[in-house]
Design a protein around this motif. Structure first.
Motif, PDB file in Angstrom:
ATOM      1  N   MET A 177     -29.927   3.799 -70.176  1.00  0.00           N
ATOM      2  CA  MET A 177     -29.502   2.385 -69.546  1.00  0.00           C
ATOM      3  C   MET A 177     -28.457   2.600 -68.350  1.00  0.00           C
ATOM      4  O   MET A 177     -27.466   3.473 -68.660  1.00  0.00           O
ATOM      5  CB  MET A 177     -28.770   1.703 -70.961  1.00  0.00           C
ATOM      6  N   VAL A 178     -28.500   1.694 -67.350  1.00  0.00           N
ATOM      7  CA  VAL A 178     -27.690   1.842 -66.264  1.00  0.00           C
ATOM      8  C   VAL A 178     -26.170   1.329 -66.843  1.00  0.00           C
ATOM      9  O   VAL A 178     -26.344   0.263 -67.506  1.00  0.00           O
ATOM     10  CB  VAL A 178     -28.135   1.060 -65.054  1.00  0.00           C
ATOM     11  N   GLN A 179     -25.314   1.951 -66.449  1.00  0.00           N
ATOM     12  CA  GLN A 179     -23.958   1.428 -66.864  1.00  0.00           C
ATOM     13  C   GLN A 179     -23.567   0.451 -66.160  1.00  0.00           C
ATOM     14  O   GLN A 179     -23.647   0.407 -64.931  1.00  0.00           O
ATOM     15  CB  GLN A 179     -22.872   2.645 -66.818  1.00  0.00           C
ATOM     16  N   PRO A 180     -22.916  -0.519 -66.687  1.00  0.00           N
ATOM     17  CA  PRO A 180     -22.469  -1.651 -66.086  1.00  0.00           C
ATOM     18  C   PRO A 180     -21.423  -1.416 -64.928  1.00  0.00           C
ATOM     19  O   PRO A 180     -20.596  -0.525 -65.344  1.00  0.00           O
ATOM     20  CB  PRO A 180     -22.139  -2.696 -66.939  1.00  0.00           C
ATOM     21  N   LEU A 223     -29.128 -15.707 -72.914  1.00  0.00           N
ATOM     22  CA  LEU A 223     -30.367 -15.625 -73.849  1.00  0.00           C
ATOM     23  C   LEU A 223     -31.216 -13.948 -73.624  1.00  0.00           C
ATOM     24  O   LEU A 223     -31.515 -13.294 -74.514  1.00  0.00           O
ATOM     25  CB  LEU A 223     -31.252 -16.460 -73.710  1.00  0.00           C
ATOM     26  N   TYR A 224     -31.318 -13.647 -72.333  1.00  0.00           N
ATOM     27  CA  TYR A 224     -31.825 -12.643 -71.920  1.00  0.00           C
ATOM     28  C   TYR A 224     -31.176 -11.270 -72.310  1.00  0.00           C
ATOM     29  O   TYR A 224     -31.959 -10.208 -72.951  1.00  0.00           O
ATOM     30  CB  TYR A 224     -32.133 -12.523 -70.161  1.00  0.00           C
ATOM     31  N   ASN A 225     -29.918 -11.279 -72.188  1.00  0.00           N
ATOM     32  CA  ASN A 225     -29.063 -10.118 -72.494  1.00  0.00           C
ATOM     33  C   ASN A 225     -28.959  -9.963 -73.973  1.00  0.00           C
ATOM     34  O   ASN A 225     -28.863  -8.810 -74.827  1.00  0.00           O
ATOM     35  CB  ASN A 225     -27.837 -10.119 -72.193  1.00  0.00           C
ATOM     36  N   SER A 255     -31.330  -4.301 -74.495  1.00  0.00           N
ATOM     37  CA  SER A 255     -29.806  -4.782 -75.106  1.00  0.00           C
ATOM     38  C   SER A 255     -29.601  -3.920 -76.275  1.00  0.00           C
ATOM     39  O   SER A 255     -30.527  -3.803 -76.959  1.00  0.00           O
ATOM     40  CB  SER A 255     -29.956  -6.194 -75.439  1.00  0.00           C
ATOM     41  N   ARG A 256     -28.196  -3.388 -76.479  1.00  0.00           N
ATOM     42  CA  ARG A 256     -27.756  -2.813 -77.432  1.00  0.00           C
ATOM     43  C   ARG A 256     -27.010  -3.592 -78.566  1.00  0.00           C
ATOM     44  O   ARG A 256     -26.572  -3.015 -79.255  1.00  0.00           O
ATOM     45  CB  ARG A 256     -27.131  -1.576 -77.138  1.00  0.00           C
ATOM     46  N   ALA A 278     -22.264  -9.355 -74.600  1.00  0.00           N
ATOM     47  CA  ALA A 278     -23.648  -9.637 -74.134  1.00  0.00           C
ATOM     48  C   ALA A 278     -23.869  -9.805 -72.489  1.00  0.00           C
ATOM     49  O   ALA A 278     -24.765  -8.992 -71.949  1.00  0.00           O
ATOM     50  CB  ALA A 278     -24.257 -11.132 -74.557  1.00  0.00           C
ATOM     51  N   VAL A 279     -22.855 -10.079 -71.954  1.00  0.00           N
ATOM     52  CA  VAL A 279     -22.705 -10.162 -70.414  1.00  0.00           C
ATOM     53  C   VAL A 279     -22.686  -8.575 -70.101  1.00  0.00           C
ATOM     54  O   VAL A 279     -23.255  -8.246 -68.969  1.00  0.00           O
ATOM     55  CB  VAL A 279     -21.375 -10.780 -69.944  1.00  0.00           C
ATOM     56  N   LEU A 280     -21.909  -7.842 -70.772  1.00  0.00           N
ATOM     57  CA  LEU A 280     -21.796  -6.389 -70.466  1.00  0.00           C
ATOM     58  C   LEU A 280     -22.867  -5.582 -70.561  1.00  0.00           C
ATOM     59  O   LEU A 280     -22.831  -4.291 -70.336  1.00  0.00           O
ATOM     60  CB  LEU A 280     -20.662  -5.861 -71.199  1.00  0.00           C
ATOM     61  N   GLN A 281     -23.887  -6.083 -71.400  1.00  0.00           N
ATOM     62  CA  GLN A 281     -25.287  -5.409 -71.337  1.00  0.00           C
ATOM     63  C   GLN A 281     -26.020  -5.449 -70.080  1.00  0.00           C
ATOM     64  O   GLN A 281     -26.745  -4.698 -69.763  1.00  0.00           O
ATOM     65  CB  GLN A 281     -25.967  -6.156 -72.265  1.00  0.00           C
TER      66      GLN A 281
END
Length: 428
Positions: free
Chosen positions: A1-4, A297-299, A305-306, A343-346
């Motif tokens: 997963m790409v790091q935010p 919702l998507y995240n 998503s983790r 969730a945003v940080l995903q």
């Protein structure tokens, strides 16, 4: 997963975020020295407390009020200790917030940067505003996050003590705010998922016993609905449904999408609406709210998503309840704000150059408004005259000014609410 990209990669950035976190924590604690921030619901809590502690007229509003007793229990406890005042209310709320953020970070340790996570949560204007209020949001954050943390320990260590504690704190969460009922099925389904293979085997061997246990559990919840104040809220929903289900859902969604925009933009709509012509402002806030809700919702549901399953379910159940609640208030999102930040940080902000650039601009905008909100909060809170005019949009100005200066300062003042003034004199 790409790091935010919101995760500090520059060696100096973690120190900046750390300093920002501690600076904002000091601002929160400085709020302890501001006057009592009363709100309509705060008055209800104090009246319920007095009704329980000292008695009240049977059938009075305080006697029949459907606010759950969890937060009232805190007020009674502080009252019994002789420390129920504005300082302690804010101080306890600060402890609740810091504790809740700690529990959430422990669940996602190694997946999110602690200082970025804390800064995004602490710099939100809703958290800054309501941490000083005698309201149940901060207590809810603490116990709901503690419940999730105990469940997290259960999934890692498989100790049933942690599972029992998760459900105990879940009940305390429900007693704090009835929307906490969204946490209960998330934990139950989380247990089922954790032991799905074993439970499948048990079900195949003891179908009747499993069905009886399920029916008993549902019956217990139904019988407890009145005591947990659930029936009072369902009655309120039914009253609004009488106006027409179509209108009910359309208006509800519009209001709650607008609330989300206020949370994500980090500013109340009232600060911006006056600069936008006609109905453009309202339409813009609703449209942006749809985008932000889709982002959440998507995240929450995305395969990348983790977020653990039980947290995804909790957020979904919470979304369903709040999106159908027929009132408008951005503070409805405060109880899950820490989880919304996670969730945003995903989001893989570094996946595309344009997304990385937009995320940096958004972060700067968000933090700048957070600094402004914190500064404004202290600026108003430490000036009694200005505080009386601004708190709760000036609804209780006459009562505050009578408390501070002996009489209302406005020449047009005609009424002072004796009940509100009594609360201020006893608990400010």
């Amino acid at each position: 997963m790409v790091q935010p990209s919101l995760y500090p990669q520059n060696a100096g950035l973690p120190r900046i975020f750390k300093l920002a976190m501690f600076a904002m924590a000091l601002v929160y604690l400085a709020g302890c020295f501001t006057p009592l921030h009363i709100h309509f619901d705060s008055i209800r809590y104090y009246n319920i407390k007095d009704c329980i502690e000292y008695g009240c007229t049977p059938g009075s509003f305080a006697d029949t009020d459907f606010l759950p007793y969890g937060y009232t229990g805190l007020l009674i406890g502080l009252s019994k200790l002789g420390i129920l005042n504005a300082f302690m209310i804010t101080f306890v709320n600060c402890l609740y917030v810091f504790g809740g953020l700690f529990f959430v970070y422990q669940i996602f340790k190694g997946q999110i940067h602690p200082f970025v996570f804390a800064v995004l949560a602490l710099f939100n204007w809703t958290m800054i505003k309501f941490v000083t209020h005698p309201l149940s949001e901060m207590q809810y954050i603490f116990f709901s996050c503690l419940s999730l943390y105990c469940f997290h320990l259960f999934t890692k260590q498989h100790r049933f003590l942690h599972l029992a504690l998760a459900f105990v704190f879940c009940i305390v969460t429900i007693l704090t705010r009835t929307v906490g009922i969204s946490l209960l099925p998330a934990l139950v389904l989380g247990v089922i998922w954790q032991y799905r293979d074993r439970l499948k085997h048990v079900y195949e061997k003891h179908k009747l016993l499993v069905l009886v246990a399920a029916v008993a559990g549902i019956a217990l919840l139904v019988l407890s609905a009145s005591r947990l104040k659930i029936t009072d809220y369902t009655k309120s929903l039914n009253d609004h449904f009488e106006k027409g289900s179509g209108n009910f859902f359309i208006e509800n969604f519009k209001e709650h999408f607008s609330e989300l925009t206020e949370v994500f933009l980090n500013m109340p709509s009232s600060k911006l609406m006056g600069y936008l012509p006609g109905s453009i402002g309202k339409g813009l806030f609703v449209a942006l709210g749809i985008v932000f809700f889709g982002w959440l919702l998507y995240n929450t549901l995305s395969k990348r998503s983790r977020l653990p399953l039980y947290i995804r379910l909790y957020l979904l159940f919470y979304f369903v309840i709040i999106m159908n609640w027929p009132y408008y208030d951005p503070r409805f999102w405060v109880p899950i704000l820490p989880l919304m930040v996670v969730a945003v940080l995903q989001t893989p902000f570094n996946s595309r150059p344009w997304l990385k650039g937009v995320s940096r601009l958004y972060l700067a905008f968000y933090l700048a408004l957070g600094v402004f909100a914190a500064g404004y909060s202290l600026y108003v809170g430490l000036d009694k005259e200005r505080f009386a005019q601004k708190q709760a949009n000036g609804v209780y100005r006459n009562e505050y000014e009578t408390k501070f200066f002996g009489k209302p300062q406005s020449d047009t003042a005609t009424h002072v609410d004796a009940g509100v003034l009594n609360i201020l004199k006893r608990y400010d």
